[in-house]
Design a protein around this motif. Structure first.
Motif, PDB file in Angstrom:
ATOM      1  N   SER A  53       7.894 -10.613  28.202  1.00 13.53           N
ATOM      2  CA  SER A  53       8.806 -11.267  27.262  1.00 13.53           C
ATOM      3  C   SER A  53      10.224 -11.381  27.787  1.00 13.53           C
ATOM      4  O   SER A  53      11.029 -12.091  27.210  1.00 13.53           O
ATOM      5  CB  SER A  53       8.816 -10.508  25.928  1.00 13.53           C
TER       6      SER A  53
ATOM      7  N   THR B 171      10.160 -17.865  29.508  1.00 10.08           N
ATOM      8  CA  THR B 171       9.105 -18.210  28.563  1.00 10.08           C
ATOM      9  C   THR B 171       8.342 -16.934  28.241  1.00 10.08           C
ATOM     10  O   THR B 171       7.516 -16.483  29.033  1.00 10.08           O
ATOM     11  CB  THR B 171       8.144 -19.262  29.155  1.00 10.08           C
TER      12      THR B 171
ATOM     13  N   GLU C 237       5.725 -14.254  27.202  1.00 13.36           N
ATOM     14  CA  GLU C 237       4.270 -14.305  27.112  1.00 13.36           C
ATOM     15  C   GLU C 237       3.674 -12.928  27.357  1.00 13.36           C
ATOM     16  O   GLU C 237       4.327 -12.040  27.894  1.00 13.36           O
ATOM     17  CB  GLU C 237       3.701 -15.333  28.090  1.00 13.36           C
TER      18      GLU C 237
ATOM     19  N   ALA D 248      -2.420 -15.997  30.288  1.00 12.41           N
ATOM     20  CA  ALA D 248      -1.077 -15.711  29.780  1.00 12.41           C
ATOM     21  C   ALA D 248      -0.948 -16.340  28.402  1.00 12.41           C
ATOM     22  O   ALA D 248      -1.075 -17.559  28.249  1.00 12.41           O
ATOM     23  CB  ALA D 248      -0.026 -16.262  30.717  1.00 12.41           C
ATOM     24  N   TYR D 249      -0.714 -15.506  27.398  1.00 16.26           N
ATOM     25  CA  TYR D 249      -0.619 -15.956  26.011  1.00 16.26           C
ATOM     26  C   TYR D 249       0.852 -16.090  25.613  1.00 16.26           C
ATOM     27  O   TYR D 249       1.641 -15.179  25.846  1.00 16.26           O
ATOM     28  CB  TYR D 249      -1.326 -14.966  25.085  1.00 16.26           C
ATOM     29  N   PRO D 250       1.236 -17.213  24.996  1.00 16.73           N
ATOM     30  CA  PRO D 250       2.642 -17.402  24.631  1.00 16.73           C
ATOM     31  C   PRO D 250       3.059 -16.501  23.474  1.00 16.73           C
ATOM     32  O   PRO D 250       2.226 -16.082  22.659  1.00 16.73           O
ATOM     33  CB  PRO D 250       2.694 -18.873  24.217  1.00 16.73           C
TER      34      PRO D 250
ATOM     35  N   PRO E  80       2.972 -13.065  18.981  1.00 16.81           N
ATOM     36  CA  PRO E  80       2.016 -13.423  20.030  1.00 16.81           C
ATOM     37  C   PRO E  80       0.966 -14.393  19.500  1.00 16.81           C
ATOM     38  O   PRO E  80       0.412 -14.197  18.423  1.00 16.81           O
ATOM     39  CB  PRO E  80       1.365 -12.100  20.414  1.00 16.81           C
TER      40      PRO E  80
ATOM     41  N   ALA F 126      -3.690 -20.364  25.658  1.00 16.45           N
ATOM     42  CA  ALA F 126      -3.330 -19.565  26.830  1.00 16.45           C
ATOM     43  C   ALA F 126      -3.162 -20.441  28.070  1.00 16.45           C
ATOM     44  O   ALA F 126      -3.798 -21.484  28.208  1.00 16.45           O
ATOM     45  CB  ALA F 126      -4.394 -18.505  27.100  1.00 16.45           C
TER      46      ALA F 126
END
Length: 60
Positions: free
Chosen positions: A24, A28, A30, A41-43, A49, A56
């Protein structure tokens, strides 16, 4: 804004169930799967989350 440590301990990758690491601090924010085979990679949007495989980013 980094996620709370307690929250990060209970979150897991929805695709492979491996732990997630917090990225984080980047431009960006994630959460990144720690599994070498998965690595999705999850935003994190507005501090929340988004743990949807469809949202992803695939590893480069």
């Amino acid at each position: 804004m980094p996620l709370e440590a307690g929250l990060l301990e209970i979150l897991a990758c929805p695709a492979c169930h491996a732990p997630l690491s917090d990225a984080s601090a980047a431009d960006t924010p994630e959460l990144i799967c720690t599994s070498k085979a998965c690595g999705l990679a999850y935003p994190v949007r507005d501090g929340i989350p988004v743990l949807l495989v469809d949202e992803a980013r695939r590893p480069a």
